[in-house]
Scaffold this motif. Structure first.
Motif, PDB file in Angstrom:
ATOM      1  N   THR A 176      -2.126  -1.626  -2.942  1.00 23.14           N
ATOM      2  CA  THR A 176      -1.620  -2.007  -1.611  1.00 23.14           C
ATOM      3  C   THR A 176      -2.796  -2.116  -0.638  1.00 23.14           C
ATOM      4  O   THR A 176      -2.862  -1.410   0.359  1.00 23.14           O
ATOM      5  N   SER A 185      -0.904   2.934  -3.178  1.00 26.44           N
ATOM      6  CA  SER A 185       0.283   3.752  -2.980  1.00 26.44           C
ATOM      7  C   SER A 185       0.711   4.289  -4.336  1.00 26.44           C
ATOM      8  O   SER A 185       0.135   3.934  -5.372  1.00 26.44           O
ATOM      9  N   THR A 198       3.098   6.196   0.444  1.00 22.60           N
ATOM     10  CA  THR A 198       2.399   4.999   0.908  1.00 22.60           C
ATOM     11  C   THR A 198       0.954   5.230   1.331  1.00 22.60           C
ATOM     12  O   THR A 198       0.273   4.271   1.705  1.00 22.60           O
ATOM     13  N   ALA A 201      -1.216   2.753   3.645  1.00 24.36           N
ATOM     14  CA  ALA A 201      -0.739   1.374   3.689  1.00 24.36           C
ATOM     15  C   ALA A 201       0.261   1.195   4.821  1.00 24.36           C
ATOM     16  O   ALA A 201       0.427   0.088   5.356  1.00 24.36           O
ATOM     17  N   SER A 226       0.615  -6.117   1.904  1.00 23.64           N
ATOM     18  CA  SER A 226       0.902  -4.869   1.202  1.00 23.64           C
ATOM     19  C   SER A 226       2.103  -4.163   1.804  1.00 23.64           C
ATOM     20  O   SER A 226       2.941  -3.602   1.084  1.00 23.64           O
ATOM     21  N   ARG A 229       5.044  -5.882   0.569  1.00 24.42           N
ATOM     22  CA  ARG A 229       5.243  -5.544  -0.842  1.00 24.42           C
ATOM     23  C   ARG A 229       5.986  -4.217  -0.973  1.00 24.42           C
ATOM     24  O   ARG A 229       6.916  -4.085  -1.775  1.00 24.42           O
ATOM     25  N   LEU A 230       5.583  -3.222  -0.197  1.00 28.20           N
ATOM     26  CA  LEU A 230       6.238  -1.914  -0.270  1.00 28.20           C
ATOM     27  C   LEU A 230       7.695  -2.001   0.180  1.00 28.20           C
ATOM     28  O   LEU A 230       8.570  -1.351  -0.400  1.00 28.20           O
TER      29      LEU A 230
END
Length: 261
Positions: A176, A185, A198, A201, A226, A229-230
């Motif tokens: 990330t 992460s 996390t 990030a 990123s 993405r999480l």
């Protein structure tokens, strides 16, 4: 692909930093007190630590560790029992029981306890250690030479992309990047629930919802990718996001000696 589980997850109680909130999120003001936790994860094949927080001695002697220039900006708070070494031993483990240490990135508030684990395998994201040795000026203060000296003595490996740590889907290092080049992460699958830890990030819940980047990210565009993405992984995995520095998350979730399993 087999789907294994980690047995147990502890959020180790931690010292805190008190900083100006606008250093974390644009458009805010005033002071905010944030935790600097580490996470201990028990798996049948090892004892895994995600991040090592501030240097344990910084709680009682911050100027010796971080210097007179930096300490007034940090507002370090905490007690002796919040030292990382004391937190781990309070759970009945020896420091040498930790087999794998994953650093979300190289900043001093996430790597201060690396020296406690000389026998462990240490993991960093791709490009992190090169950047740590030659950072952009805006991030130069968060990489400490004494930490870099410790890292050189450790058994380190650089993770390219994602890494399923034990090959069973239980603990997965996730690339990330953005906050720093090698920011990672950690996805932790437990029998009862899955957590996304996390690192940096994401710094605050508001940052995640508004998709604002952190003011001194190394690469803003990559950091926002990123973050998204999480958020996508949270949905697809049915996971709970745990933002390390977020005081609301810290207040909501259970800390050691409590645990999740």
């Amino acid at each position: 692909m087999t789907h294994g589980h980690a047995r147990r997850l502890w959020a180790l109680d931690s010292p805190t930093l008190t900083v100006q909130s606008e250093t974390l999120l644009y458009g805010t003001s005033g002071e905010v007190t944030i935790p600097c936790p580490s996470y201990l994860i028990e798996h049948q094949r090892g004892l895994v630590l995600f991040d090592t927080g501030l240097h344990p001695d910084a709680i009682t002697d911050p100027e010796r560790i971080y210097g007179a220039d930096l300490v007034p900006l940090l507002g370090i708070g905490g007690s002796e029992d919040q030292r990382l070494d004391n937190q781990i031993t309070a759970l009945g483990y020896k420091l040498s029981d930790v087999t794998h240490v994953i650093s979300s990135h190289g900043h001093f508030d996430h790597t201060g306890g690396l020296f406690l684990f000389p026998e462990a395998k240490h993991f960093f994201g791709e490009g992190e250690l090169r950047y740590a040795n030659w950072p952009d000026p805006i991030q130069s203060f968060v990489y400490r030479q004494e930490v870099l000296d410790v890292i050189r003595r450790l058994d380190t490996r650089e993770v390219v992309g994602d890494l399923d740590l034990f090959g069973d889907g239980a603990i997965t290092i996730l690339a990330t990047p953005g906050h720093s080049p090698g920011e990672v992460s950690l996805a932790v699958r437990l029998p009862s629930r899955t957590f996304l830890l996390t690192g940096d990030a994401i710094h605050l819940r508001a940052q995640m919802e508004q998709e604002y980047h952190f003011p001194i990210d190394a690469d803003t565009k990559t950091a926002l990718r990123s973050l998204r993405r999480l958020k996508n992984l949270r949905e697809s995995m049915g996971a709970t996001v745990w933002i390390s520095h977020d005081p609301e998350d810290w207040a909501e979730f259970v800390h050691a000696p409590g645990f999740y399993e």
